[in-house]
Design an enzyme around this catalytic site. Sequence first.
Site, short mmCIF file in Angstrom:
data_model
loop_
_atom_site.label_atom_id
_atom_site.label_comp_id
_atom_site.label_asym_id
_atom_site.label_seq_id
_atom_site.Cartn_x
_atom_site.Cartn_y
_atom_site.Cartn_z
N ASP A 7 0.87 -1.18 0.00
CA ASP A 7 0.00 0.00 0.00
C ASP A 7 0.91 1.23 0.00
O ASP A 7 2.14 1.12 -0.16
CB ASP A 7 -1.00 -0.04 1.16
CG ASP A 7 -0.37 0.29 2.51
OD1 ASP A 7 0.87 0.39 2.61
OD2 ASP A 7 -1.14 0.46 3.49
N CYS A 64 3.42 -2.74 3.96
CA CYS A 64 2.54 -1.62 4.29
C CYS A 64 3.29 -0.78 5.33
O CYS A 64 4.51 -0.92 5.46
CB CYS A 64 1.15 -2.08 4.75
SG CYS A 64 1.07 -2.94 6.34
N THR A 66 3.26 -0.78 8.68
CA THR A 66 3.82 -1.63 9.74
C THR A 66 4.12 -3.04 9.27
O THR A 66 4.82 -3.78 9.97
CB THR A 66 2.80 -1.76 10.89
OG1 THR A 66 1.60 -2.31 10.35
CG2 THR A 66 2.51 -0.41 11.55
N HIS A 97 11.11 -22.95 9.77
CA HIS A 97 10.19 -23.63 10.69
C HIS A 97 8.71 -23.50 10.32
O HIS A 97 7.92 -24.38 10.68
CB HIS A 97 10.38 -23.07 12.12
CG HIS A 97 11.66 -23.53 12.76
ND1 HIS A 97 11.96 -23.28 14.07
CD2 HIS A 97 12.72 -24.23 12.25
CE1 HIS A 97 13.14 -23.82 14.37
NE2 HIS A 97 13.63 -24.38 13.27
N HIS A 132 8.69 -29.84 11.99
CA HIS A 132 8.03 -28.57 11.63
C HIS A 132 6.91 -28.80 10.62
O HIS A 132 5.95 -28.03 10.58
CB HIS A 132 9.06 -27.57 11.13
CG HIS A 132 10.12 -27.30 12.13
ND1 HIS A 132 9.87 -26.68 13.33
CD2 HIS A 132 11.44 -27.63 12.14
CE1 HIS A 132 10.97 -26.61 14.04
NE2 HIS A 132 11.94 -27.18 13.35
C1 RB5 Z 1 -1.75 3.14 6.36
O1 RB5 Z 1 -1.70 4.42 6.92
C2 RB5 Z 1 -1.35 2.10 7.38
O2 RB5 Z 1 -2.37 1.95 8.31
C3 RB5 Z 1 -1.03 0.80 6.71
O3 RB5 Z 1 0.01 0.98 5.80
C4 RB5 Z 1 -0.57 -0.33 7.61
O4 RB5 Z 1 0.44 0.11 8.48
C5 RB5 Z 1 -1.62 -1.07 8.32
O5 RB5 Z 1 -1.37 -2.03 9.06
#
Ligand code: RB5
Length: 149
Positions: A7, A64, A66, A97, A132
């Site tokens: 994203d 993304c 995080t 694993h 595993h």
């Molecule tokens: C977008 O702002 C953010 O929420 C997305 O990239 C991600 O971190 C969601 O888990």
Amino acid sequence: MIAIGADHGGFELKEEIKKYLDANGIEYKDFGTYSPESVDYAAIAYKVGTSVVSGESTRAILCCGTGIGISMAANKVKGVRAACCSDYFSAKFTRLHNDANILCLGGRVVGAGLAIEMVDVFLNTEFEGGRHQRRVDQIMAIEAGTFEA
Ligand code: RB5
């Protein structure tokens, strides 16, 4: 072939990872997003996850902000084992694993240098199998609704 997607939060990191893939002659399909404009990550996760479980791609990388939201979404596609990692050890051992088939990274969490090291070890480490395999089979039985505790 490797599938890759992100994203807006992971867009820049995805572009850096593509440079590594290009430099190493690794074939990939980019499922977007193709600009830093805000987009929802579920559609990208769905397309990339479907590419992996259909056999079109062998493994995938998703980014993304995080790495968490896109991993949650990808893990809803039956057959996906997506691992959100922010360290080298986890990226290696989720192959050894867990037989993870998608590595998820946070563009706002890890720098490109570490991310590329993680991608490299993720793509070049084979599943250990053995005990595993039994554990991975149990994960998949939970997904299939056939798991007996
Ligand atoms: C977008 O702002 C953010 O929420 C997305 O990239 C991600 O971190 C969601 O888990």
